[in-house]
Design an enzyme around this catalytic site. Structure first.
Site, mmCIF file in Angstrom:
data_model
loop_
_atom_site.group_PDB
_atom_site.id
_atom_site.type_symbol
_atom_site.label_atom_id
_atom_site.label_comp_id
_atom_site.label_asym_id
_atom_site.label_seq_id
_atom_site.Cartn_x
_atom_site.Cartn_y
_atom_site.Cartn_z
ATOM 1 N N HIS A 85 -0.889 30.797 -28.041
ATOM 2 C CA HIS A 85 -0.494 31.170 -26.679
ATOM 3 C C HIS A 85 -1.291 30.438 -25.607
ATOM 4 C CE1 HIS A 85 1.528 34.438 -28.803
ATOM 5 N NE2 HIS A 85 2.293 34.529 -27.739
ATOM 6 N N GLY A 86 -2.511 30.090 -25.904
ATOM 7 C CA GLY A 86 -3.283 29.394 -24.890
ATOM 8 C C GLY A 86 -4.701 29.132 -25.334
#
Lengths: 461, 326
Positions: A322-323
């Protein structure tokens, strides 16, 4: 190009008319490929370069795997390394470099972390996984490598799902790309409920909650009630933002005669964490299961500790996808640990479906875990979240009022969508009721939609 | 439902609102008018201003409004009065004054429609056309429901807070908003996160909106100056101090440059600009919620502002002695 912009409305209209005016499949695909490139390059044309690069690599490697079986592993490795290198350079380099420098610093070596400060091309995490699934499936012998670069490129760049998924698989989308498509009135009409619901979720619910959520997660010292209310609001915001995008993507695909996969199935109605992950971001969950969890051993791992370690590591990697931040990593690990805890305690089997009360309690525990998880996901740092959770007491009455107001406003905005879901779930034959609710959504969309739509949250992933 | 709501919104007494504003101004008969948004409502103490200036004073404000509405207040209400007030002070934050597309919808949008004359070419050219593509422009200009969109969402928010949660917690309806915004005010934000957030917001806006030289020609500012001059009204621009300024949270760079160029432009045209952004005397404790001043803060700010107005104009407004600035 944003789905919520008027640019996109004009673009879609032109594409729709031109696409169905073309009688030939080959030209239809050329046209869609060109349209997808325009769509993707609208904001930053250079984003097309990494996209073209990985598309070419994966197409070539898949052909290599099929034509030169002796070197199939090498071709697979080239494909995987190229994709991960691309993703790693744009998304994770600065994060790992900074953390490595920090780790060395604690060991006594002073090293300045090199930073690239690259702008992340939208959707890179999505199309990278989609392309990797293709080459891995060819390597596994599940599908044949495609000779047509045009068709494969369209499979990767198909504009409704390029930027934020669903992460499609070749057997579904690529097959549709290759087959002639006919304009079917039923499919055309079925697009509109999806578009209305998608735009409502995004423009009315998600965008109206965004400002408040932003403020809560900028607080210097959040109190516990504000943190919980903010987490609840963000949970609703991110669901409506992302599932709204998926609905719009599915609706647009239907207008063009395609069926893309369902990405969400009422995840907040899940009674267990296992079930939540079968309902939330389904295309990613199934990707992680098929290409990470199972190859790592999955349920076939002999020891219980090994099985649990695979779950936690898989979920942690999913969080990192996701990041590039510790909040995402810890969020993934938190869900992994939650899944393990469910298995150890037998929570999955014993609580759900036993009684009304058992199901309710199970749902409440699952929902709370998920909401807390999204609080951590949105928090500026892990420390910020923990301090709010553990130490942030109410210092004045306004905090309680603000927290209760945020929670109540979240429910108020979400209510129409919940009613529609309830009608579809519990009264599927009540067509007039559903039609009335949909028209009510249209009316509310007109008067409540936030001006100047925000970017979709998942664009930055 | 849509048709009924459209009818209800369309049947709002538009021309009456303009006539009412004019009548109220005529009745008040002020020498000095303060125009702005809620920061003017909360920041100007009329009684104090009248004491300091020695003349009658009135505020014209709409919550959440921007330069489009202030332009209409100046043109259709202040300059149209007979006789017009002698001084019109427009209060604004940061670069609000040269953002012609700010607050064209929602509650300020409704007031905008109410104060429009039969023909508003500047508003069409600088506001609607710049803010919206042709479809949205048509909707915003001709469909009242479209214009009230932002206010509808805000109304839901306010209703939940004031009518449901507030009473449940035994907080008076008028106080609920204050409590809410105190809990989520800029003062409680992490300065670094807030600055980064503001920077992101700025970056997402039109990149020319903070380039003063590119923006001034697209704003109502030159028209404001000309209209005030033609009507014999002395226009005074007042850049107010925000809570962020008071807390010393650094302003994004482009906004700082914007302020400097605005000052030069006003000086070149002989338009008084009173800039309170760096007024250290306005300390954080004088702020209530958001950028709004407390009662004590309003009294203190009004006092300082009126002294500066007198000094800037070089005129005793009560006696009319001394040079007139414009």
């Amino acid at each position: 190009m944003l789905f919520t912009s008027w640019d996109f409305a004009g673009f879609l209209l032109v594409v729709f008319v031109a696409y169905w005016a073309i009688p030939n499949l080959r030209f239809q695909n050329w046209m869609l490929l060109a349209a997808s490139c325009v769509f993707y390059g609208w904001i930053a044309p250079w984003w097309l370069i990494p996209l073209a690069f990985t598309t070419l690599i994966d197409w070539s490697c898949a052909l290599g795997i099929e034509r030169r079986p002796a070197r199939r592993n090498l071709f697979l490795a080239v494909s995987v390394v190229a994709n991960l290198a691309m993703l790693g350079t744009f998304k994770y380099f600065d994060f790992f470099a900074a953390n490595a420098a920090a780790a060395l610093h604690t060991l006594g070596w002073s090293v300045s972390a090199p930073a690239l400060h690259l702008v992340l091309p939208a959707g890179i995490s999505f199309y990278t996984l989609q392309e990797m699934s293709y080459t891995i499936d060819v390597w596994r012998g599940r599908i044949a490598a495609r000779r047509s670069l045009r068709d494969f490129s369209l499979f990767v760049t198909f504009f409704p799902q390029l930027v934020a998924g669903p992460i499609e698989r070749a057997p579904n989308l690529l097959t549709q790309v290759e087959q002639p498509r006919r304009f079917l009135m039923e499919q055309f009409l079925s697009a509109f409920p999806l578009l209305v619901t998608g735009f409502f979720k995004k423009l009315v619910i998600a965008d109206n909650l965004a400002g408040t959520v932003d403020r809560v997660f900028m607080l210097q010292e959040p109190s516990l009630p504000l943190l919980l209310a903010g987490s609840l609001a963000f949970s609703v915001q991110i669901f409506c933002d992302f599932s709204g995008y998926s609905d719009i993507a599915r609706g647009c695909a239907k207008l063009l005669g395609f069926e893309v996969m369902v990405n969400f199935r009422a995840p907040y109605a899940a009674v267990t964490l296992d079930e939540f992950w079968r309902r939330w971001h389904i295309s990613l969950s199934t990707w992680i299961r098929d290409y990470l969890y199972v190859p790592l051993g999955g349920n076939r791992t002999k020891t219980a500790v090994g099985r649990h370690a695979v779950i936690v590591s898989t979920m942690t990697i999913s969080g990192l996808w996701h990041g590039a931040a510790w909040t995402y990593v810890v969020w993934g690990a938190m869900h992994g640990l939650g899944l393990v805890a469910c298995r150890i305690t037998g929570f999955n089997r014993h609580w759900k479906d036993r009684s009304w009360l058992g199901t309710s309690v199970s749902w409440a525990i699952t929902f709370t875990w998920v909401v807390l998880g999204f609080g951590l996901f949105r928090a500026p740092t892990v420390g910020w979240f923990v301090s709010g959770l553990c130490g942030g007491g109410v210092t004045h009455r306004g905090e309680l009022l603000a927290a209760a107001s945020i929670a109540a406003t979240t429910c108020a905005f979400a209510l129409p969508a919940v009613l529609l879901y309830a009608a579809e779930r519990f009264a599927p034959r009540q067509i007039p009721l559903r039609a009335t609710l949909r028209w009510a959504l249209v009316a509310l969309l007109v008067v409540l939609a936030r001006e100047g739509g925000r970017e979709f949250i998942y664009f930055k992933f | 439902m849509l048709a009924a709501a459209t009818w209800a919104a369309r049947s709002a007494p538009r021309t009456t609102a303009l006539a009412l504003e004019r009548a109220l101004l005529a009745e008040a008969g002020p020498e000095v008018v303060f125009v702005g948004n809620s920061t003017t409502r909360e920041g100007i103490d009329e009684a104090e201003a009248e004491r300091r200036l020695g003349v009658r004073v009135t505020r014209l404000w709409t919550d959440g409004s921007g330069s489009a509405l202030w332009w209409l207040y100046l043109k259709n209400v202040v300059a149209a009065a007979t006789p017009p007030p002698r001084v019109c002070c427009i209060l604004f934050r940061d670069h609000e004054l040269t953002n012609p597309t700010l607050a064209l919808t929602g509650a300020p949008g409704m007031q905008l429609r109410a104060l429009m004359g039969a023909d508003e070419p500047e508003l069409d050219r600088l506001g609607w056309s710049a803010a919206f593509d042709p479809i949205r422009r048509l909707l915003a200009r001709s469909w009242p429901l479209y214009s009230v969109r932002d206010s509808a969402a805000t109304a839901v928010d306010r209703f939940v807070r004031d009518r449901i949660v507030g009473p449940l917690l035994r907080i008076a309806p008028g106080q609920a908003g204050l409590h809410y915004w105190l809990a989520l005010s800029d003062g409680r934000m992490d300065p670094a996160l807030l600055t980064a957030y503001q920077q992101r917001e700025e970056d997402q806006r039109d990149t020319t909106s903070l380039d003063f030289d590119a923006q001034v020609g697209k704003s109502y500012l030159p028209e404001m100056v000309e209209t005030a001059r033609a009507a014999g009204v002395t226009l005074v621009l007042v850049r107010i101090r925000t809570r962020r300024d008071a807390r010393g949270i650094p302003m994004p760079g482009r906004n700082r440059r914007f302020g400097a160029r605005l000052g030069e432009w006003c000086a070149g045209r002989g338009v008084p600009l009173i800039d309170h952004r760096n007024d250290e005397a306005l300390t954080p404790d004088l702020f209530g919620y958001g950028d709004h001043l407390t009662k004590r803060g309003a009294q203190f700010f009004t006092e300082r502002l009126c002294d500066e107005i007198r000094a800037t104009l070089g005129e005793d407004l009560a006696t009319g002695k001394g040079p007139v600035h414009q």
